[in-house]
Structure formats: structure tokens, C-alpha cells
Scaffold this motif. Structure first.
Motif, PDB file in Angstrom:
ATOM      1  N   HIS A 280       0.821  -1.204   0.000  1.00 30.71           N
ATOM      2  CA  HIS A 280       0.000   0.000   0.000  1.00 30.71           C
ATOM      3  C   HIS A 280       0.860   1.261   0.000  1.00 30.71           C
ATOM      4  CE1 HIS A 280      -3.392  -2.606   1.342  1.00 30.71           C
ATOM      5  NE2 HIS A 280      -4.123  -1.677   0.758  1.00 30.71           N
ATOM      6  N   ASP A 281       2.151   1.098   0.244  1.00 33.64           N
ATOM      7  CA  ASP A 281       3.067   2.218   0.437  1.00 33.64           C
ATOM      8  C   ASP A 281       3.699   2.615  -0.898  1.00 33.64           C
ATOM      9  OD1 ASP A 281       5.176   3.919   1.096  1.00 33.64           O
ATOM     10  OD2 ASP A 281       5.542   2.929   3.008  1.00 33.64           O
ATOM     11  N   VAL A 282       3.233   3.728  -1.473  1.00 34.27           N
ATOM     12  CA  VAL A 282       3.741   4.162  -2.772  1.00 34.27           C
ATOM     13  C   VAL A 282       5.226   4.508  -2.683  1.00 34.27           C
ATOM     14  CG1 VAL A 282       3.546   5.937  -4.566  1.00 34.27           C
ATOM     15  CG2 VAL A 282       1.484   4.941  -3.556  1.00 34.27           C
ATOM     16  N   ALA A 283       5.658   5.136  -1.585  1.00 34.27           N
ATOM     17  CA  ALA A 283       7.073   5.465  -1.411  1.00 34.27           C
ATOM     18  C   ALA A 283       7.930   4.210  -1.406  1.00 34.27           C
ATOM     19  CB  ALA A 283       7.276   6.250  -0.122  1.00 34.27           C
ATOM     20  N   GLU A 284       7.447   3.162  -0.769  1.00 33.51           N
ATOM     21  CA  GLU A 284       8.157   1.884  -0.747  1.00 33.51           C
ATOM     22  C   GLU A 284       8.270   1.297  -2.151  1.00 33.51           C
ATOM     23  OE1 GLU A 284       7.722  -1.099   2.543  1.00 33.51           O
ATOM     24  OE2 GLU A 284       6.393  -2.014   1.041  1.00 33.51           O
ATOM     25  N   ALA A 285       7.179   1.346  -2.896  1.00 35.37           N
ATOM     26  CA  ALA A 285       7.174   0.811  -4.254  1.00 35.37           C
ATOM     27  C   ALA A 285       8.189   1.526  -5.137  1.00 35.37           C
ATOM     28  CB  ALA A 285       5.768   0.928  -4.853  1.00 35.37           C
ATOM     29  N   VAL A 286       8.202   2.854  -5.071  1.00 40.89           N
ATOM     30  CA  VAL A 286       9.117   3.645  -5.906  1.00 40.89           C
ATOM     31  C   VAL A 286      10.561   3.435  -5.477  1.00 40.89           C
ATOM     32  CG1 VAL A 286       9.765   5.996  -6.535  1.00 40.89           C
ATOM     33  CG2 VAL A 286       7.357   5.341  -6.494  1.00 40.89           C
ATOM     34  N   ALA A 287      10.795   3.267  -4.175  1.00 47.76           N
ATOM     35  CA  ALA A 287      12.156   3.087  -3.680  1.00 47.76           C
ATOM     36  C   ALA A 287      12.751   1.752  -4.103  1.00 47.76           C
ATOM     37  CB  ALA A 287      12.177   3.204  -2.156  1.00 47.76           C
ATOM     38  N   LEU A 288      11.913   0.716  -4.239  1.00 46.31           N
ATOM     39  CA  LEU A 288      12.433  -0.627  -4.456  1.00 46.31           C
ATOM     40  C   LEU A 288      12.331  -1.130  -5.896  1.00 46.31           C
ATOM     41  CD1 LEU A 288      11.107  -2.515  -1.296  1.00 46.31           C
ATOM     42  CD2 LEU A 288      13.455  -1.863  -1.797  1.00 46.31           C
ATOM     43  N   ALA A 289      11.314  -0.724  -6.622  1.00 44.39           N
ATOM     44  CA  ALA A 289      10.945  -1.438  -7.841  1.00 44.39           C
ATOM     45  C   ALA A 289      11.594  -0.895  -9.108  1.00 44.39           C
ATOM     46  CB  ALA A 289       9.428  -1.431  -8.003  1.00 44.39           C
TER      47      ALA A 289
ATOM     48  N   ASP B 252      14.201  12.078  -1.944  1.00 46.13           N
ATOM     49  CA  ASP B 252      14.805  12.689  -3.125  1.00 46.13           C
ATOM     50  C   ASP B 252      13.719  13.261  -4.033  1.00 46.13           C
ATOM     51  OD1 ASP B 252      17.323  12.120  -2.318  1.00 46.13           O
ATOM     52  OD2 ASP B 252      17.729  10.536  -3.781  1.00 46.13           O
ATOM     53  N   ALA B 253      14.035  14.359  -4.704  1.00 45.03           N
ATOM     54  CA  ALA B 253      13.037  15.057  -5.515  1.00 45.03           C
ATOM     55  C   ALA B 253      12.501  14.172  -6.640  1.00 45.03           C
ATOM     56  CB  ALA B 253      13.641  16.336  -6.091  1.00 45.03           C
ATOM     57  N   GLU B 254      13.381  13.398  -7.281  1.00 47.91           N
ATOM     58  CA  GLU B 254      12.921  12.546  -8.393  1.00 47.91           C
ATOM     59  C   GLU B 254      11.979  11.458  -7.895  1.00 47.91           C
ATOM     60  OE1 GLU B 254      16.316  12.286 -11.705  1.00 47.91           O
ATOM     61  OE2 GLU B 254      17.024  11.770  -9.695  1.00 47.91           O
ATOM     62  N   LEU B 255      12.287  10.870  -6.738  1.00 51.99           N
ATOM     63  CA  LEU B 255      11.387   9.872  -6.164  1.00 51.99           C
ATOM     64  C   LEU B 255      10.052  10.497  -5.793  1.00 51.99           C
ATOM     65  CD1 LEU B 255      13.591   7.686  -3.772  1.00 51.99           C
ATOM     66  CD2 LEU B 255      12.646   7.054  -5.984  1.00 51.99           C
ATOM     67  N   ALA B 256      10.111  11.684  -5.198  1.00 50.58           N
ATOM     68  CA  ALA B 256       8.887  12.365  -4.801  1.00 50.58           C
ATOM     69  C   ALA B 256       8.000  12.667  -6.001  1.00 50.58           C
ATOM     70  CB  ALA B 256       9.224  13.649  -4.054  1.00 50.58           C
ATOM     71  N   ALA B 257       8.613  13.050  -7.122  1.00 48.71           N
ATOM     72  CA  ALA B 257       7.832  13.346  -8.323  1.00 48.71           C
ATOM     73  C   ALA B 257       7.119  12.096  -8.832  1.00 48.71           C
ATOM     74  CB  ALA B 257       8.745  13.920  -9.402  1.00 48.71           C
ATOM     75  N   LEU B 258       7.805  10.960  -8.795  1.00 47.59           N
ATOM     76  CA  LEU B 258       7.182   9.714  -9.241  1.00 47.59           C
ATOM     77  C   LEU B 258       6.081   9.283  -8.278  1.00 47.59           C
ATOM     78  CD1 LEU B 258      10.396   7.821 -10.367  1.00 47.59           C
ATOM     79  CD2 LEU B 258       8.554   8.620 -11.851  1.00 47.59           C
TER      80      LEU B 258
ATOM     81  N   SER C 200      13.428   4.203 -13.521  1.00 50.42           N
ATOM     82  CA  SER C 200      14.782   4.032 -14.054  1.00 50.42           C
ATOM     83  C   SER C 200      15.849   4.744 -13.225  1.00 50.42           C
ATOM     84  CB  SER C 200      14.839   4.537 -15.502  1.00 50.42           C
ATOM     85  OG  SER C 200      14.422   5.885 -15.585  1.00 50.42           O
ATOM     86  N   LEU C 201      15.501   5.195 -12.033  1.00 50.29           N
ATOM     87  CA  LEU C 201      16.448   5.919 -11.194  1.00 50.29           C
ATOM     88  C   LEU C 201      17.535   4.982 -10.667  1.00 50.29           C
ATOM     89  CD1 LEU C 201      13.961   8.097  -9.116  1.00 50.29           C
ATOM     90  CD2 LEU C 201      15.162   8.705 -11.212  1.00 50.29           C
ATOM     91  N   ALA C 202      18.741   5.533 -10.513  1.00 48.64           N
ATOM     92  CA  ALA C 202      19.868   4.742 -10.039  1.00 48.64           C
ATOM     93  C   ALA C 202      19.646   4.276  -8.606  1.00 48.64           C
ATOM     94  CB  ALA C 202      21.152   5.570 -10.133  1.00 48.64           C
ATOM     95  N   ARG C 203      20.261   3.164  -8.267  1.00 54.52           N
ATOM     96  CA  ARG C 203      20.219   2.625  -6.917  1.00 54.52           C
ATOM     97  C   ARG C 203      21.580   2.840  -6.250  1.00 54.52           C
ATOM     98  NH1 ARG C 203      15.873  -1.070  -6.440  1.00 54.52           N
ATOM     99  NH2 ARG C 203      14.886  -1.566  -8.428  1.00 54.52           N
ATOM    100  N   PRO C 204      21.614   2.922  -4.904  1.00 54.86           N
ATOM    101  CA  PRO C 204      20.474   2.932  -3.980  1.00 54.86           C
ATOM    102  C   PRO C 204      19.735   4.262  -4.030  1.00 54.86           C
ATOM    103  CG  PRO C 204      22.510   3.291  -2.781  1.00 54.86           C
ATOM    104  CD  PRO C 204      22.903   3.012  -4.191  1.00 54.86           C
ATOM    105  N   ARG C 205      18.440   4.213  -3.730  1.00 57.06           N
ATOM    106  CA  ARG C 205      17.584   5.396  -3.780  1.00 57.06           C
ATOM    107  C   ARG C 205      17.340   5.912  -2.368  1.00 57.06           C
ATOM    108  NH1 ARG C 205      13.512   2.127  -7.802  1.00 57.06           N
ATOM    109  NH2 ARG C 205      14.926   2.085  -9.613  1.00 57.06           N
TER     110      ARG C 205
END
Length: 251
Positions: free
Chosen positions: A198-207, A234-240, A225-230
Motif C-alpha cells: 500500500h506504500d507508494v514510497a516503498e514501491a518507488v524506492a524498491l521497484a 529525493d526530488a525525483e522519487l517524490a515526483a514519481l 529508471s532511477l539509479a540505486r540505492p535510492r
């Protein structure tokens, strides 16, 4: 009711990387409730895919259908279930067994004692619980119990790891630590991963991809397509995250 066509992969045909999953036109209904409606989805070997959506959209039903725990009313699933393991939200540990013995439950059959013990030790070290092998589950924290469940799933070297909200009951900091552990193990092992959350932040951070379900269908399939580790925040993660939340909230 037609069961999904299942293509089992023989041991000799298995690549070194993770297992692929192909779902075509999958439908699942419980009585009059149509949970999945001609849903199609594919996962490439070694890919990490997260499934998000509102409660009741079919996330867990999809995962359980892929794992063979829910029969399908139509469509097909191609997956090597013999090489797949499932981690639930609850650790489901045996309270009367030590941490070592709980991990041993997942060990492949036919191993001699020395090899089984070596695998148990390796997995407990991998999840940071080498010093807890002889402890009882009741003495562990929630995060430690979930680490035991992860070690139990990993001991058989799965090529597909399905995770059904495994971090949902953890506090925020423990959850972030467990996310990092899951990513580290996935990177080192090369299995395919399918995470329901249910956690969108978790999904974007891992997937590698985040798939949004609505009314039993794929409403959005977004490549990350963001580089790891995330890093959380971060602004790019927040936008997604915002893009996905806008879809979920109907903005």
C-alpha cells in the motif's frame, strides 16, 4: 471454471537469473465479485515489480493467483512455481521452534545435516541474525521476526520471491531498514521479485516498475529508471510518488 494454463520449467531449462512471469487475460471472481478482470502482466527474469492500488483492487489476489493459491476463472499464467516462494505480512513462525529451526522449514528436501546447517547459517548471516539462531520467536522484535521469515523463504534459492505486504506491520524506521535488506538480497541473489504494497514510497524506492491496479485491471505501468540505492525524500522519487498518487486519488 477453467484453471489457468501453467507452463512448468524443468530444472535443466532454468537460467541463472530470476524466473519470468507471464499473465494473460487473467480473471478471478469470488461469487458475484469480479476481482481481476482480464488482467495481463509480465515480469522479466530478475526484475523487481511492485503492485499498488486501493484496498480491494485485486493486488493480493493477483499475487496469490500467480503463486497457485487462488484458482482463475479465465486466462493463463506462465510461471515456475516450484522455484517461487511467498513471504506474507505476518511472519508465520513456529513459536515452539528456535529461529534456526524456523529457517530450516524452508530448506530443500534431501540435504544432509551439514549442508542444511551451512545454508541456515548463511541465510541468517545474510539477514543479520547470525547471533539469534537459538532464540525463540517470542523474544524477537517485529522486524527480526520478519527477517526470519525472509531467511526461511530464501534458503531454497528461489528464482521468484513474492512479497505480500511483508513490511506493513513494522514501524517507519524498521520498515526502511527492511526495505534496504530486501533490495540488498535481491541485488545479490538475482531472483525476480513481486511486491504487493500500500506504500507508494516503498514501491518507488524498491521497484524497477510500479504497476497500479484499478477495478481488477492494470491502470498504470510505470518504469522506475532511477539509479540505486535510492534515498527516501529525493526530488525525483517524490515526483514519481506524486504521479502514482494522482492516479490512485483520481486527480
Amino acid at each position: 471454471m477453467n484453471l489457468p494454463a501453467l507452463r512448468l520449467v524443468e530444472q535443466a531449462d532454468r537460467p541463472d537469473a530470476g524466473a519470468s512471469v507471464v499473465v494473460r487475460e487473467l480473471s478471478v471472481a469470488f461469487g458475484a465479485n469480479q476481482v481481476l478482470d482480464r488482467l495481463s502482466l509480465s515480469i522479466a527474469p530478475g526484475e523487481f515489480v511492485a503492485i499498488v492500488g486501493r484496498s480491494g483492487c485485486g493486488k493480493s489476489t493477483l499475487l496469490r493467483a500467480i503463486m497457485g493459491l487462488v484458482p482463475a476463472g479465465g486466462g493463463s499464467i506462465e510461471v515456475d512455481r516450484a522455484a517461487a516462494r511467498l513471504v506474507f505480512q505476518e511472519p508465520r513462525l513456529l513459536p515452539w521452534a528456535t529461529v534456526r529451526d524456523n529457517v530450516a522449514v524452508g530448506a530443500p528436501a534431501g540435504l544432509d545435516r551439514a549442508e542444511r546447517d551451512r545454508l541456515i547459517d548463511a541465510r541468517l548471516a545474510e539477514v543479520g541474525l547470525a547471533d539469534k539462531a537459538e532464540e525463540w520467536p517470542g523474544t524477537l522484535s517485529g522486524g527480526q521476526r520478519q527477517r526470519v521469515a525472509l531467511a526461511r523463504a530464501l534458503i531454497s534459492r528461489p528464482r521468484l520471491l513474492a512479497l505480500d505486504e511483508p513490511l506493513g506491520a513494522l514501524d517507519a524506521l524498521t520498515r526502511i531498514e527492511m526495505q534496504a535488506l530486501v533490495e540488498t538480497v535481491w541485488n545479490s541473489e538475482g531472483f525476480s521479485a513481486l511486491l504487493v504494497t500500500h506504500d507508494v514510497a516503498e514501491a518507488v524506492a524498491l521497484a524497477d516498475r510500479v504497476v497500479v491496479l484499478e477495478a481488477g485491471r492494470v491502470a498504470l505501468d510505470l518504469s522506475i529508471s532511477l539509479a540505486r540505492p535510492r534515498r527516501h525524500g529525493d526530488a525525483e522519487l517524490a515526483a514519481l510518488e506524486g504521479l502514482i498518487l494522482d492516479r490512485l486519488l483520481g486527480h
